[in-house]
Design a protein around this motif. Structure first.
Motif, short mmCIF file in Angstrom:
data_model
loop_
_atom_site.label_atom_id
_atom_site.label_comp_id
_atom_site.label_asym_id
_atom_site.label_seq_id
_atom_site.Cartn_x
_atom_site.Cartn_y
_atom_site.Cartn_z
N VAL A 195 0.85 -1.20 0.00
CA VAL A 195 0.00 0.00 0.00
C VAL A 195 0.89 1.25 0.00
CG1 VAL A 195 -1.68 1.35 1.33
CG2 VAL A 195 -1.98 -1.12 1.09
N ALA A 196 1.91 1.26 0.84
CA ALA A 196 2.82 2.40 0.89
C ALA A 196 3.48 2.64 -0.47
CB ALA A 196 3.88 2.18 1.97
N ALA A 197 3.96 1.58 -1.09
CA ALA A 197 4.62 1.71 -2.39
C ALA A 197 3.63 2.20 -3.45
CB ALA A 197 5.22 0.37 -2.80
N ASP A 198 2.42 1.68 -3.42
CA ASP A 198 1.42 2.06 -4.42
C ASP A 198 1.08 3.54 -4.38
OD1 ASP A 198 1.32 -0.58 -5.22
OD2 ASP A 198 -0.62 -1.00 -4.28
N PHE A 199 1.19 4.15 -3.20
CA PHE A 199 0.83 5.55 -3.04
C PHE A 199 2.04 6.45 -2.80
CE2 PHE A 199 -3.10 3.34 -2.40
CZ PHE A 199 -4.04 4.17 -2.99
N ASP A 200 3.24 5.93 -3.03
CA ASP A 200 4.48 6.67 -2.84
C ASP A 200 4.57 7.26 -1.43
OD1 ASP A 200 6.98 7.69 -3.54
OD2 ASP A 200 6.14 9.58 -4.22
N LEU A 201 4.28 6.41 -0.45
CA LEU A 201 4.35 6.79 0.96
C LEU A 201 5.44 5.96 1.63
CD1 LEU A 201 0.52 6.57 1.62
CD2 LEU A 201 1.85 8.68 1.37
N THR A 202 5.89 6.41 2.78
CA THR A 202 6.84 5.59 3.52
C THR A 202 6.06 4.53 4.31
OG1 THR A 202 6.87 6.98 5.49
CG2 THR A 202 8.46 7.51 3.75
N GLU A 203 6.64 3.38 4.43
CA GLU A 203 6.02 2.30 5.19
C GLU A 203 5.83 2.71 6.65
OE1 GLU A 203 6.80 -2.44 6.08
OE2 GLU A 203 8.03 -1.40 4.59
N THR A 204 6.78 3.46 7.18
CA THR A 204 6.69 3.92 8.56
C THR A 204 5.47 4.81 8.76
OG1 THR A 204 9.09 3.81 8.80
CG2 THR A 204 7.90 5.19 10.39
N ALA A 205 5.23 5.73 7.85
CA ALA A 205 4.07 6.63 7.97
C ALA A 205 2.77 5.83 7.94
CB ALA A 205 4.08 7.66 6.85
N VAL A 206 2.68 4.88 7.03
CA VAL A 206 1.45 4.09 6.92
C VAL A 206 1.24 3.27 8.20
CG1 VAL A 206 0.28 2.26 5.64
CG2 VAL A 206 1.52 4.05 4.40
N ARG A 207 2.30 2.66 8.70
CA ARG A 207 2.17 1.90 9.95
C ARG A 207 1.75 2.80 11.12
NH1 ARG A 207 3.61 -3.19 9.30
NH2 ARG A 207 5.11 -3.75 7.69
N ASP A 208 2.27 4.01 11.15
CA ASP A 208 1.87 4.97 12.20
C ASP A 208 0.40 5.32 12.08
OD1 ASP A 208 4.43 5.02 13.24
OD2 ASP A 208 4.96 6.96 12.34
N TRP A 209 -0.09 5.52 10.86
CA TRP A 209 -1.51 5.85 10.66
C TRP A 209 -2.40 4.70 11.10
CZ3 TRP A 209 -1.06 7.91 4.94
CH2 TRP A 209 -0.30 9.09 4.94
N VAL A 210 -2.01 3.47 10.79
CA VAL A 210 -2.79 2.31 11.22
C VAL A 210 -2.79 2.20 12.74
CG1 VAL A 210 -2.90 -0.23 11.17
CG2 VAL A 210 -2.44 1.05 9.05
N ARG A 211 -1.63 2.39 13.34
CA ARG A 211 -1.51 2.34 14.80
C ARG A 211 -2.39 3.41 15.46
NH1 ARG A 211 3.65 3.24 15.11
NH2 ARG A 211 4.15 1.12 14.55
N GLN A 212 -2.36 4.62 14.92
CA GLN A 212 -3.16 5.71 15.46
C GLN A 212 -4.65 5.42 15.31
OE1 GLN A 212 -2.08 8.35 17.16
NE2 GLN A 212 -4.17 9.05 17.48
N ALA A 213 -5.06 4.87 14.19
CA ALA A 213 -6.47 4.53 13.99
C ALA A 213 -6.91 3.44 14.97
CB ALA A 213 -6.69 4.07 12.54
N ASP A 214 -6.04 2.49 15.21
CA ASP A 214 -6.34 1.43 16.20
C ASP A 214 -6.50 2.04 17.59
OD1 ASP A 214 -6.21 -0.50 14.22
OD2 ASP A 214 -4.18 -1.16 14.76
N PHE A 215 -5.61 2.96 17.95
CA PHE A 215 -5.67 3.61 19.25
C PHE A 215 -6.97 4.40 19.41
CE2 PHE A 215 -4.84 7.42 21.80
CZ PHE A 215 -4.51 6.84 23.02
N GLU A 216 -7.32 5.16 18.35
CA GLU A 216 -8.54 5.96 18.42
C GLU A 216 -9.78 5.09 18.50
OE1 GLU A 216 -8.21 8.57 15.05
OE2 GLU A 216 -6.61 9.75 15.99
N ALA A 217 -9.78 3.96 17.81
CA ALA A 217 -10.93 3.04 17.86
C ALA A 217 -11.07 2.43 19.25
CB ALA A 217 -10.77 1.96 16.80
N ALA A 218 -9.94 2.10 19.88
CA ALA A 218 -9.99 1.50 21.22
C ALA A 218 -10.45 2.52 22.26
CB ALA A 218 -8.61 0.96 21.58
N ALA A 219 -10.10 3.78 22.05
CA ALA A 219 -10.45 4.83 23.00
C ALA A 219 -11.93 5.23 22.88
CB ALA A 219 -9.57 6.04 22.79
N ALA A 220 -12.52 4.95 21.75
CA ALA A 220 -13.93 5.37 21.51
C ALA A 220 -14.93 4.45 22.22
CB ALA A 220 -14.22 5.36 20.02
#
Length: 65
Positions: A40-65
């Motif tokens: 996914v990162a490669a397909d959108f010219d993103l860094t893998e680290t950024a994408v993993r951070d976004w997924v981690r943040q979304a997981d955190f926000e979902a757990a907090a809700a």
């Protein structure tokens, strides 16, 4: 030739910003499971680290809700 070029290092890319909607779409693509985070990162010219951070943040926000 610059020092960076002679040392074989790439110039850093300018910092980009992304909308929350774009990040949510990328997270959804990762969660579908048909492509790896790396792909996914490669397909959108993103860094893998950024994408993993976004997924981690979304997981955190979902757990907090």
């Amino acid at each position: 030739m610059s020092i960076m070029e002679s040392m074989g290092k790439k110039k850093p890319r300018p910092r980009r910003s992304f909308t929350p909607e774009f990040k949510a779409e990328i997270v959804e693509l990762c969660r579908r499971g048909d492509r790896s985070v790396r792909q996914v990162a490669a397909d959108f010219d993103l860094t893998e680290t950024a994408v993993r951070d976004w997924v981690r943040q979304a997981d955190f926000e979902a757990a907090a809700a």
